[in-house]
Design a protein around this motif. Structure first.
Motif, PDB file in Angstrom:
ATOM      1  N   MET A  26       0.951  -1.313   0.028  1.00 43.37           N
ATOM      2  CA  MET A  26       0.039   0.022   0.186  1.00 43.37           C
ATOM      3  C   MET A  26       1.090   1.119  -0.029  1.00 43.37           C
ATOM      4  O   MET A  26       1.735   1.366   0.749  1.00 43.37           O
ATOM      5  CB  MET A  26      -0.805   0.085   1.139  1.00 43.37           C
ATOM      6  N   ARG A  27       0.665   2.032  -0.944  1.00 47.03           N
ATOM      7  CA  ARG A  27       1.592   3.366  -0.991  1.00 47.03           C
ATOM      8  C   ARG A  27       0.985   4.269   0.099  1.00 47.03           C
ATOM      9  O   ARG A  27       0.077   4.363   0.634  1.00 47.03           O
ATOM     10  CB  ARG A  27       1.507   3.996  -2.366  1.00 47.03           C
ATOM     11  N   ALA A  28       2.020   5.126   0.483  1.00 44.92           N
ATOM     12  CA  ALA A  28       1.906   6.146   1.702  1.00 44.92           C
ATOM     13  C   ALA A  28       0.646   7.073   1.094  1.00 44.92           C
ATOM     14  O   ALA A  28       0.764   7.686   0.185  1.00 44.92           O
ATOM     15  CB  ALA A  28       3.165   6.796   1.971  1.00 44.92           C
ATOM     16  N   VAL A  29      -0.087   7.237   2.179  1.00 53.36           N
ATOM     17  CA  VAL A  29      -1.419   8.226   2.021  1.00 53.36           C
ATOM     18  C   VAL A  29      -1.472   8.864   3.128  1.00 53.36           C
ATOM     19  O   VAL A  29      -1.573   8.249   4.404  1.00 53.36           O
ATOM     20  CB  VAL A  29      -2.563   7.387   1.685  1.00 53.36           C
ATOM     21  N   SER A  30      -1.511  10.316   3.056  1.00 53.62           N
ATOM     22  CA  SER A  30      -1.861  11.175   4.180  1.00 53.62           C
ATOM     23  C   SER A  30      -3.053  11.642   4.445  1.00 53.62           C
ATOM     24  O   SER A  30      -3.961  11.495   3.459  1.00 53.62           O
ATOM     25  CB  SER A  30      -1.085  12.435   4.050  1.00 53.62           C
ATOM     26  N   LEU A  31      -3.767  12.105   5.516  1.00 51.56           N
ATOM     27  CA  LEU A  31      -4.826  12.625   5.630  1.00 51.56           C
ATOM     28  C   LEU A  31      -5.094  13.869   4.933  1.00 51.56           C
ATOM     29  O   LEU A  31      -6.338  14.074   4.291  1.00 51.56           O
ATOM     30  CB  LEU A  31      -5.308  12.873   7.352  1.00 51.56           C
ATOM     31  N   ALA A  32      -4.096  14.751   4.877  1.00 47.55           N
ATOM     32  CA  ALA A  32      -3.950  15.851   3.813  1.00 47.55           C
ATOM     33  C   ALA A  32      -4.162  15.418   2.738  1.00 47.55           C
ATOM     34  O   ALA A  32      -5.028  16.179   1.660  1.00 47.55           O
ATOM     35  CB  ALA A  32      -2.674  16.525   4.253  1.00 47.55           C
ATOM     36  N   GLY A  33      -3.691  14.421   1.960  1.00 46.00           N
ATOM     37  CA  GLY A  33      -3.729  14.083   0.723  1.00 46.00           C
ATOM     38  C   GLY A  33      -5.151  13.535   0.428  1.00 46.00           C
ATOM     39  O   GLY A  33      -5.800  13.666  -0.549  1.00 46.00           O
ATOM     40  N   ILE A  34      -5.682  12.740   1.327  1.00 48.40           N
ATOM     41  CA  ILE A  34      -7.033  12.142   1.354  1.00 48.40           C
ATOM     42  C   ILE A  34      -7.885  13.481   1.332  1.00 48.40           C
ATOM     43  O   ILE A  34      -8.951  13.620   0.196  1.00 48.40           O
ATOM     44  CB  ILE A  34      -7.446  11.288   2.356  1.00 48.40           C
ATOM     45  N   ALA A  35      -7.912  14.529   2.121  1.00 50.59           N
ATOM     46  CA  ALA A  35      -8.882  15.364   2.116  1.00 50.59           C
ATOM     47  C   ALA A  35      -8.698  16.408   1.054  1.00 50.59           C
ATOM     48  O   ALA A  35      -9.815  16.817   0.472  1.00 50.59           O
ATOM     49  CB  ALA A  35      -8.683  16.402   3.434  1.00 50.59           C
ATOM     50  N   ALA A  36      -7.537  16.523   0.293  1.00 53.35           N
ATOM     51  CA  ALA A  36      -7.359  17.220  -0.918  1.00 53.35           C
ATOM     52  C   ALA A  36      -8.179  16.605  -2.120  1.00 53.35           C
ATOM     53  O   ALA A  36      -8.675  17.133  -2.959  1.00 53.35           O
ATOM     54  CB  ALA A  36      -5.854  17.334  -1.456  1.00 53.35           C
ATOM     55  N   THR A  47      -7.861   8.724  12.133  1.00 49.81           N
ATOM     56  CA  THR A  47      -6.587   8.487  11.535  1.00 49.81           C
ATOM     57  C   THR A  47      -6.867   8.207   9.907  1.00 49.81           C
ATOM     58  O   THR A  47      -8.061   7.664   9.902  1.00 49.81           O
ATOM     59  CB  THR A  47      -5.854   7.631  12.254  1.00 49.81           C
ATOM     60  N   ARG A  48      -5.874   8.144   9.444  1.00 56.41           N
ATOM     61  CA  ARG A  48      -6.141   7.536   7.971  1.00 56.41           C
ATOM     62  C   ARG A  48      -6.254   6.087   8.129  1.00 56.41           C
ATOM     63  O   ARG A  48      -7.132   5.576   7.115  1.00 56.41           O
ATOM     64  CB  ARG A  48      -4.849   7.886   7.249  1.00 56.41           C
ATOM     65  N   GLU A  49      -5.519   5.507   9.068  1.00 56.41           N
ATOM     66  CA  GLU A  49      -6.124   4.130   9.084  1.00 56.41           C
ATOM     67  C   GLU A  49      -7.268   3.739   9.360  1.00 56.41           C
ATOM     68  O   GLU A  49      -7.966   2.708   8.896  1.00 56.41           O
ATOM     69  CB  GLU A  49      -5.333   3.520  10.174  1.00 56.41           C
ATOM     70  N   GLN A  50      -8.178   4.658  10.195  1.00 51.71           N
ATOM     71  CA  GLN A  50      -9.497   4.301  10.448  1.00 51.71           C
ATOM     72  C   GLN A  50     -10.316   4.516   8.959  1.00 51.71           C
ATOM     73  O   GLN A  50     -11.158   3.742   8.760  1.00 51.71           O
ATOM     74  CB  GLN A  50     -10.086   5.330  11.400  1.00 51.71           C
ATOM     75  N   ILE A  51      -9.891   5.320   7.955  1.00 49.23           N
ATOM     76  CA  ILE A  51     -10.392   5.278   6.629  1.00 49.23           C
ATOM     77  C   ILE A  51     -10.269   4.082   6.105  1.00 49.23           C
ATOM     78  O   ILE A  51     -11.207   3.579   5.443  1.00 49.23           O
ATOM     79  CB  ILE A  51      -9.926   6.531   5.974  1.00 49.23           C
ATOM     80  N   PHE A  52      -9.006   3.501   6.210  1.00 54.03           N
ATOM     81  CA  PHE A  52      -8.907   2.561   5.381  1.00 54.03           C
ATOM     82  C   PHE A  52      -9.567   1.092   6.148  1.00 54.03           C
ATOM     83  O   PHE A  52     -10.024   0.267   5.504  1.00 54.03           O
ATOM     84  CB  PHE A  52      -7.378   1.907   5.574  1.00 54.03           C
ATOM     85  N   LEU A  53      -9.835   1.326   7.571  1.00 50.50           N
ATOM     86  CA  LEU A  53     -10.471  -0.002   7.933  1.00 50.50           C
ATOM     87  C   LEU A  53     -12.036   0.239   7.533  1.00 50.50           C
ATOM     88  O   LEU A  53     -12.710  -0.825   7.409  1.00 50.50           O
ATOM     89  CB  LEU A  53     -10.370   0.405   9.684  1.00 50.50           C
ATOM     90  N   ARG A  88      -3.784  -0.973  14.629  1.00 50.78           N
ATOM     91  CA  ARG A  88      -2.639  -0.613  15.575  1.00 50.78           C
ATOM     92  C   ARG A  88      -2.914   0.909  15.727  1.00 50.78           C
ATOM     93  O   ARG A  88      -2.294   1.526  16.817  1.00 50.78           O
ATOM     94  CB  ARG A  88      -1.365  -1.063  15.281  1.00 50.78           C
ATOM     95  N   ASN A  89      -3.373   1.799  14.828  1.00 52.34           N
ATOM     96  CA  ASN A  89      -3.426   3.003  14.760  1.00 52.34           C
ATOM     97  C   ASN A  89      -4.758   3.860  14.788  1.00 52.34           C
ATOM     98  O   ASN A  89      -4.999   5.043  14.299  1.00 52.34           O
ATOM     99  CB  ASN A  89      -2.667   3.626  13.494  1.00 52.34           C
ATOM    100  N   VAL A  90      -5.427   2.917  15.593  1.00 48.53           N
ATOM    101  CA  VAL A  90      -7.184   3.352  15.743  1.00 48.53           C
ATOM    102  C   VAL A  90      -7.331   3.358  17.151  1.00 48.53           C
ATOM    103  O   VAL A  90      -6.950   2.325  17.884  1.00 48.53           O
ATOM    104  CB  VAL A  90      -8.093   3.006  14.769  1.00 48.53           C
ATOM    105  N   SER A  91      -8.564   3.734  17.455  1.00 47.24           N
ATOM    106  CA  SER A  91      -9.084   3.526  18.966  1.00 47.24           C
ATOM    107  C   SER A  91      -9.664   2.266  19.127  1.00 47.24           C
ATOM    108  O   SER A  91     -10.055   1.441  17.827  1.00 47.24           O
ATOM    109  CB  SER A  91     -10.230   4.634  19.192  1.00 47.24           C
ATOM    110  N   PRO A  92      -9.701   1.749  20.210  1.00 50.14           N
ATOM    111  CA  PRO A  92     -10.505   0.189  20.547  1.00 50.14           C
ATOM    112  C   PRO A  92     -11.758   0.297  19.800  1.00 50.14           C
ATOM    113  O   PRO A  92     -12.173  -0.692  19.277  1.00 50.14           O
ATOM    114  CB  PRO A  92     -10.302   0.215  22.036  1.00 50.14           C
ATOM    115  N   GLU A  93     -12.528   1.438  19.915  1.00 51.64           N
ATOM    116  CA  GLU A  93     -14.124   1.326  19.616  1.00 51.64           C
ATOM    117  C   GLU A  93     -13.904   1.401  18.031  1.00 51.64           C
ATOM    118  O   GLU A  93     -14.856   0.525  17.334  1.00 51.64           O
ATOM    119  CB  GLU A  93     -14.669   2.710  19.894  1.00 51.64           C
ATOM    120  N   ALA A  94     -12.973   2.044  17.272  1.00 53.54           N
ATOM    121  CA  ALA A  94     -13.002   1.840  15.793  1.00 53.54           C
ATOM    122  C   ALA A  94     -12.534   0.292  15.513  1.00 53.54           C
ATOM    123  O   ALA A  94     -13.113  -0.237  14.450  1.00 53.54           O
ATOM    124  CB  ALA A  94     -11.923   2.694  15.443  1.00 53.54           C
ATOM    125  N   VAL A  95     -11.765  -0.327  16.131  1.00 51.95           N
ATOM    126  CA  VAL A  95     -11.369  -1.687  15.966  1.00 51.95           C
ATOM    127  C   VAL A  95     -12.623  -2.505  16.209  1.00 51.95           C
ATOM    128  O   VAL A  95     -12.850  -3.632  15.547  1.00 51.95           O
ATOM    129  CB  VAL A  95     -10.091  -2.042  16.887  1.00 51.95           C
TER     130      VAL A  95
END
Length: 196
Positions: free
Chosen positions: A1-11, A26-32, A93-100
């Motif tokens: 997976m290529r690097a994607v930032s929140l700013a890049g997603i927003a743009a 986080t961006r990880e939550q978007i991917f989840l 690993r990069n989101v809240s327990p509730e998101a998981v």
């Protein structure tokens, strides 16, 4: 997976990063979230392929059908396979327990839905064995997709060197064969595994 930032997603979607952060941690939550939707789409594809199958009709033929439908459902969804591989490594690993929790309820629900289809088509399997089949094939799909889709420079290397020909696999046929082997083994065990 290529690097994607929140700013890049927003743009990309035409909003400011702060607006995006109102909906996602986080961006990880978007991917989840994308992975959760992919599980639902994948389950729909399994229904399309297996709902009309008669329970237990020519058991080995039914197992071949199940393996084929599962292999195609994964192979037709490359982003899903890629996300499956990254989910336990990075995304959870990069989101809240509730998101998981939200994600797991969706993914486990799709696994159970798929397992119920398998158990209906192959009545010799108990639900626990059908779940084992589904979970194993999903894990394998995530791993094998990475091997089947090397970076362009590596794909060229593998194609040019006969000694490396086995370094790249064809995803759908490998999943289909492994699925058939796994189903044959589970059916042969005949209820010796876990309980429902």
């Amino acid at each position: 997976m290529r690097a994607v930032s929140l700013a890049g997603i927003a743009a990309e979607v035409g909003i400011h990063k702060s607006a995006l952060l109102r909906y996602f941690e986080t961006r990880e939550q978007i991917f989840l979230e994308l992975t959760a939707e992919a599980w639902r789409d994948w389950a729909r594809a399994l229904h399309a392929g297996l709902d009309a199958a008669s329970p237990g009709s020519a058991a080995s033929g039914s197992a071949a059908l199940v393996a084929d439908v599962f292999a195609r459902a994964f192979a037709d969804r490359p982003l899903f396979c890629d996300l499956i591989a990254h989910t336990p490594l990075n995304l959870e690993r990069n989101v809240s327990p509730e998101a998981v929790r939200h994600y797991k309820l969706t993914s486990l629900g799709a696994v159970d839905e798929a397992a119920a289809l398998v158990a209906r088509v192959l009545p010799a399997l108990r639900m626990a064995e059908a779940r084992e089949f589904v979970a194993t094939l999903a894990s394998l799909a995530g791993s094998l997709w990475q091997i089947a889709n090397p970076a362009p420079a590596l794909a060229e290397l593998y194609a040019s060197d006969p000694a490396l020909a086995q370094a790249c696999v064809d995803l759908a046929p490998r999943l289909r064969r492994t699925g058939e082997i796994l189903l044959a083994g589970l059916e042969a065990m005949g209820g010796q595994g876990q309980s429902n």
